[in-house]
Design an enzyme around this catalytic site. Sequence first.
Site, PDB file in Angstrom:
ATOM      1  N   GLU A 164       0.821  -1.231   0.000  1.00  0.00           N
ATOM      2  CA  GLU A 164       0.000   0.000   0.000  1.00  0.00           C
ATOM      3  C   GLU A 164       0.850   1.274   0.000  1.00  0.00           C
ATOM      4  O   GLU A 164       0.889   2.026   0.975  1.00  0.00           O
ATOM      5  CB  GLU A 164      -0.921   0.012   1.221  1.00  0.00           C
ATOM      6  CG  GLU A 164      -1.856  -1.168   1.248  1.00  0.00           C
ATOM      7  CD  GLU A 164      -2.876  -1.150   2.368  1.00  0.00           C
ATOM      8  OE1 GLU A 164      -3.972  -1.687   2.176  1.00  0.00           O
ATOM      9  OE2 GLU A 164      -2.581  -0.617   3.440  1.00  0.00           O
ATOM     10  N   GLU A 169      -5.654  -8.383  -0.647  1.00  0.00           N
ATOM     11  CA  GLU A 169      -6.317  -8.174   0.650  1.00  0.00           C
ATOM     12  C   GLU A 169      -7.778  -7.862   0.409  1.00  0.00           C
ATOM     13  O   GLU A 169      -8.109  -7.041  -0.449  1.00  0.00           O
ATOM     14  CB  GLU A 169      -5.715  -7.001   1.430  1.00  0.00           C
ATOM     15  CG  GLU A 169      -4.365  -7.265   2.027  1.00  0.00           C
ATOM     16  CD  GLU A 169      -3.864  -6.129   2.915  1.00  0.00           C
ATOM     17  OE1 GLU A 169      -4.699  -5.487   3.579  1.00  0.00           O
ATOM     18  OE2 GLU A 169      -2.660  -5.893   2.910  1.00  0.00           O
TER      19      GLU A 169
HETATM   20  C1  BG6 Z   1      -4.432  -2.984   5.087  1.00  0.00           C
HETATM   21  C2  BG6 Z   1      -3.066  -3.368   5.573  1.00  0.00           C
HETATM   22  O1  BG6 Z   1      -4.441  -1.611   4.950  1.00  0.00           O
HETATM   23  O2  BG6 Z   1      -5.533  -3.243   5.900  1.00  0.00           O
HETATM   24  C3  BG6 Z   1      -3.050  -4.469   6.597  1.00  0.00           C
HETATM   25  O3  BG6 Z   1      -2.233  -3.712   4.497  1.00  0.00           O
HETATM   26  C4  BG6 Z   1      -4.201  -4.276   7.572  1.00  0.00           C
HETATM   27  O4  BG6 Z   1      -1.801  -4.476   7.225  1.00  0.00           O
HETATM   28  C5  BG6 Z   1      -5.498  -4.352   6.775  1.00  0.00           C
HETATM   29  O5  BG6 Z   1      -4.207  -5.172   8.623  1.00  0.00           O
HETATM   30  C6  BG6 Z   1      -6.755  -4.318   7.612  1.00  0.00           C
HETATM   31  O6  BG6 Z   1      -6.739  -3.225   8.470  1.00  0.00           O
HETATM   32  P1  BG6 Z   1      -6.958  -3.364  10.036  1.00  0.00           P
HETATM   33  O7  BG6 Z   1      -6.708  -2.037  10.544  1.00  0.00           O
HETATM   34  O8  BG6 Z   1      -8.348  -3.828  10.202  1.00  0.00           O
HETATM   35  O9  BG6 Z   1      -5.960  -4.368  10.493  1.00  0.00           O
END
Ligand code: BG6
Length: 481
Positions: A184, A378
């Site tokens: 990201e 993701e």
């Molecule tokens: C993404 C990141 O932005 O979101 C991850 O690459 C992160 O590292 C994921 O864990 C989900 O966000 P959060 O804050 O719910 O863990």
Amino acid sequence: MSEINRIFPEGFLWGGATAANQYEGGYDAGGKGLSSVDLIPHGKERMRIATGNIDQLSIKDECFYPSHLGVDFYNRYEEDIRLMAEMGFKVFRMSLNWARIYPTGEEAEPNEEGLAFYDRVFDTCLKYDIEPLVTLCHFDVPVATIENFGGWRNRKMIDLFVKYSETVLRRYKDKVKYWLTFNEINMILHLPFMAAGVVIKEGDNKLQVCYEAVHHELVASAMVTKIAHEINPAIQVGCMLAAGRTYPNTCHPDDVWAAMQKDNEGYGLIDVQSRGAYPAFLLKELEREGIKIPFADGDKELLKEHTVDFISISYYASRLTSGDKELLKKQTDGNVFATMKNPYLEASQWGWQIDPLGLRITLNSMYDRYQKPIFIVENGLGANDVVEEDGSIHDDYRIEYLRQHLLTMHDAIELDGVEVMGYTSWGCIDLVSASTGEMKKRYGYVYVDRDNEGNGTFNRSKKDSFFWYKEVIGTNGACLK
Ligand code: BG6
């Protein structure tokens, strides 16, 4: 209308994703140096440190640091990879911890114990026919590089990162085919410390400092892409964007323009990685703001010649914006970037809006722009799971979230012709939340016994979604309705 056949393309890479800083633990084991994320505690100061607004470069006794033990992948990788194999994973996204390989970033020789750990992890993956997908930098930099150079604001970081990357690319060239340079990349603009080890000092022009860090990462990314292709031409390198299309609040042209600008903030950066140059709109904007990109001789040619092979994205939700500044005062939570509340969407327990069709919209707009294959690395629902008395976990809400997103991803592939290489849902084994540092914000198919305060056994247990995802992968999507 006849029912759509939901089978995905042959060889589609199904799997799950993690990151060392939230998953691995072993923060001081095996000769590892301290990483930036090891200094970001759970609790009220977390965001102020992650955004670079507090200069706190040491561990405080009174704080709890969830990254220190993560969920103990360091000691449990065999069990975890076995669970992934049981679900039928074809790919496992993970990141390497730079400070495990070069504890201060400046050593002449890498830390063999750290390299050997990742060898064991990759060998275990390959034993089960799971392809590793490796992020070189997912929110961590050696603390020593922050103390000595100020993190990615300093050009010196390029050499150190390239040295580290070359070491691991050479070592794992026959074990790992898919690599991402920076997770990201657009997060630097929002979380400069977490993403790039940058603390904003008094007198700093924050935007200037952030774009310096971004430029150094972009140059490093191009150099690493070049080296990776030289080491093994079969290696594929990707960039990575925190994606999610921004919608205009109304059809008023001011709103449409505001939405376009929001999206351009992220696109502007991966334009460099995938098209080979800063886009005109970004150069003009930075010029207007008086921001200077620290170009050195040869940077432009390097960026031009060494673009990425594929685009990767995280997608949690779409965003909403307006040209009316008053309306922007009422924002809701999202993946770090604030967004207006979309009245047509429901939200997760953490206020993140849920928009499956937004994934198809995002995939289409990005494929149209870049014309390169896209890897969704993701996606997922953070939820507070309840363990029943008999130990079972009925996470039907997660299954529903994922199911709906898989359907729109399939539509994008089948109906719109978007080339999607694979899908790794976030936090396949429960791990620490990046934004909140909580454990109870869980994304996994596998529950980990650990709470927000650091209590628990780390024992793993299968949720209902484990069996559901296993069937999805086993039928290559055909079971999806
Ligand atoms: C993404 C990141 O932005 O979101 C991850 O690459 C992160 O590292 C994921 O864990 C989900 O966000 P959060 O804050 O719910 O863990």
